[in-house]
Design a protein around this motif. Structure first.
Motif, PDB file in Angstrom:
ATOM      1  N   ALA A  61      -5.243  -1.071  -4.269  1.00 58.44           N
ATOM      2  CA  ALA A  61      -5.271  -1.275  -2.819  1.00 58.44           C
ATOM      3  C   ALA A  61      -6.307  -2.332  -2.431  1.00 58.44           C
ATOM      4  O   ALA A  61      -6.062  -3.159  -1.550  1.00 58.44           O
ATOM      5  CB  ALA A  61      -5.553   0.050  -2.116  1.00 58.44           C
ATOM      6  N   TRP A  89       0.835  -1.210   0.000  1.00 52.79           N
ATOM      7  CA  TRP A  89       0.000   0.000   0.000  1.00 52.79           C
ATOM      8  C   TRP A  89       0.865   1.253   0.000  1.00 52.79           C
ATOM      9  O   TRP A  89       0.594   2.210  -0.734  1.00 52.79           O
ATOM     10  CB  TRP A  89      -0.915  -0.010   1.224  1.00 52.79           C
ATOM     11  N   THR A 146       1.088   4.012  -2.894  1.00 47.62           N
ATOM     12  CA  THR A 146       0.722   5.391  -2.582  1.00 47.62           C
ATOM     13  C   THR A 146       1.792   6.364  -3.050  1.00 47.62           C
ATOM     14  O   THR A 146       1.483   7.416  -3.642  1.00 47.62           O
ATOM     15  CB  THR A 146       0.500   5.543  -1.065  1.00 47.62           C
ATOM     16  N   TRP A 172      -5.088   3.695  -7.911  1.00 45.92           N
ATOM     17  CA  TRP A 172      -4.593   3.503  -6.548  1.00 45.92           C
ATOM     18  C   TRP A 172      -5.626   2.762  -5.696  1.00 45.92           C
ATOM     19  O   TRP A 172      -5.294   1.819  -4.966  1.00 45.92           O
ATOM     20  CB  TRP A 172      -4.275   4.864  -5.921  1.00 45.92           C
ATOM     21  N   CYS A 230       1.768   6.475  -6.968  1.00 49.48           N
ATOM     22  CA  CYS A 230       0.579   7.149  -7.507  1.00 49.48           C
ATOM     23  C   CYS A 230       0.591   8.646  -7.176  1.00 49.48           C
ATOM     24  O   CYS A 230       0.142   9.467  -7.986  1.00 49.48           O
ATOM     25  CB  CYS A 230      -0.688   6.491  -6.972  1.00 49.48           C
ATOM     26  N   PHE A 242       0.361  10.671   0.358  1.00 55.00           N
ATOM     27  CA  PHE A 242      -1.082  10.434   0.411  1.00 55.00           C
ATOM     28  C   PHE A 242      -1.849  11.744   0.271  1.00 55.00           C
ATOM     29  O   PHE A 242      -2.774  11.868  -0.537  1.00 55.00           O
ATOM     30  CB  PHE A 242      -1.461   9.736   1.719  1.00 55.00           C
TER      31      PHE A 242
END
Length: 258
Positions: free
Chosen positions: A47, A14, A18, A43, A21, A108
């Motif tokens: 995930a 993840w 992240t 994304w 992306c 994020f």
């Protein structure tokens, strides 16, 4: 030990996804908005797929036929990060209502910022309400769905927060319906927990609630009544639910990352 290892493997993938992306979103800033949106949608889908592969945790959708043809306001129960990814992957074009401080999170938050969310300052409720109604109406007119968690934050499985009327005010002001969503993700991915337990999260989409001729208070009460009644029906099936509760019976189809 295996549960810890699988959860760690998920978080590693993840995090890498992240970072990549978020960089992709930054590089796509000169491009049309849909290019950045496509990156974030990828994304979310990755995930969800990675969660199913590493942790054996999948999503199950009920009532997807209740989604209107046109953009509306989605008001959802919030128990874990799963529903943020699932709703992003499920809806055609979304505009999220988020806490402004989330945009400061490295990678994020940067990716989230590139999608121009409605970022509100919860320390200034009056300004946050004005901003929500003004920007929310503009987003809906542009064809974007508004996604908001009416309880304001994640709540643990079996608990209930105070429902706020911001989403209902946006919907009433724009004359669009509200779609209530119930989700029992906290029974498999507990609030603020590193561990993800295998199983099947249920996402239940309720019938759209019209706003014409109704006050925000009436709409908000209808949303809360449907979500909490549906939570009783779909709750009690996950490994983290109190053992004293009898499991609910769930029907439906449409697997998410199955």
């Amino acid at each position: 030990m295996l549960l810890w290892l699988r959860s760690a493997l998920y978080m590693t993938g993840w995090a890498l996804n992240t970072v990549l992306c978020a960089i992709g979103c930054m590089l796509a800033l000169p491009l049309p908005y849909k290019a950045r949106y496509a990156v974030v949608s990828y994304w979310s889908r990755f995930a969800i797929w990675w969660l199913a592969l590493t942790c054996g945790l999948r999503g199950h959708i009920i009532g997807q036929e209740n989604l209107p043809a046109q953009a509306a306001v989605v008001m959802s129960k919030h128990q874990s990060a799963f529903e943020t990814m699932a709703l992003q992957a499920m809806l055609p074009l979304t505009a999220w209502v988020v806490k402004r401080e989330l945009l400061r999170i490295p990678f994020f938050g940067w990716g989230m910022w590139s999608l121009r969310p409605i970022a509100i300052d919860r320390a200034n409720p009056r300004e946050a309400s004005r901003q929500l109604i003004q920007q929310g109406g503009a987003k809906l007119r542009s064809g974007a769905w508004i996604v908001i968690f009416p309880e304001g934050t994640r709540v643990a499985a079996g608990q209930r927060g105070r429902y706020k009327q911001g989403g209902a005010r946006v919907a009433c002001g724009a004359g669009v319906p509200v779609v209530p969503v119930a989700v029992n993700s906290g029974e498999f991915w507990p609030r603020n927990s590193f561990l993800k337990y295998p199983g099947e999260i249920t996402i239940s989409i309720g019938p759209a609630i019209p706003t014409q001729g109704k006050t925000p208070e009436q709409v908000s009460e209808a949303v809360e009544a449907w979500i909490e009644a549906e939570m009783v029906r779909i709750s009690g099936v996950g490994p983290c639910w109190p053992k004293s509760r009898k499991p609910a019976e769930i029907h439906g189809s449409n697997a998410l990352a199955g």
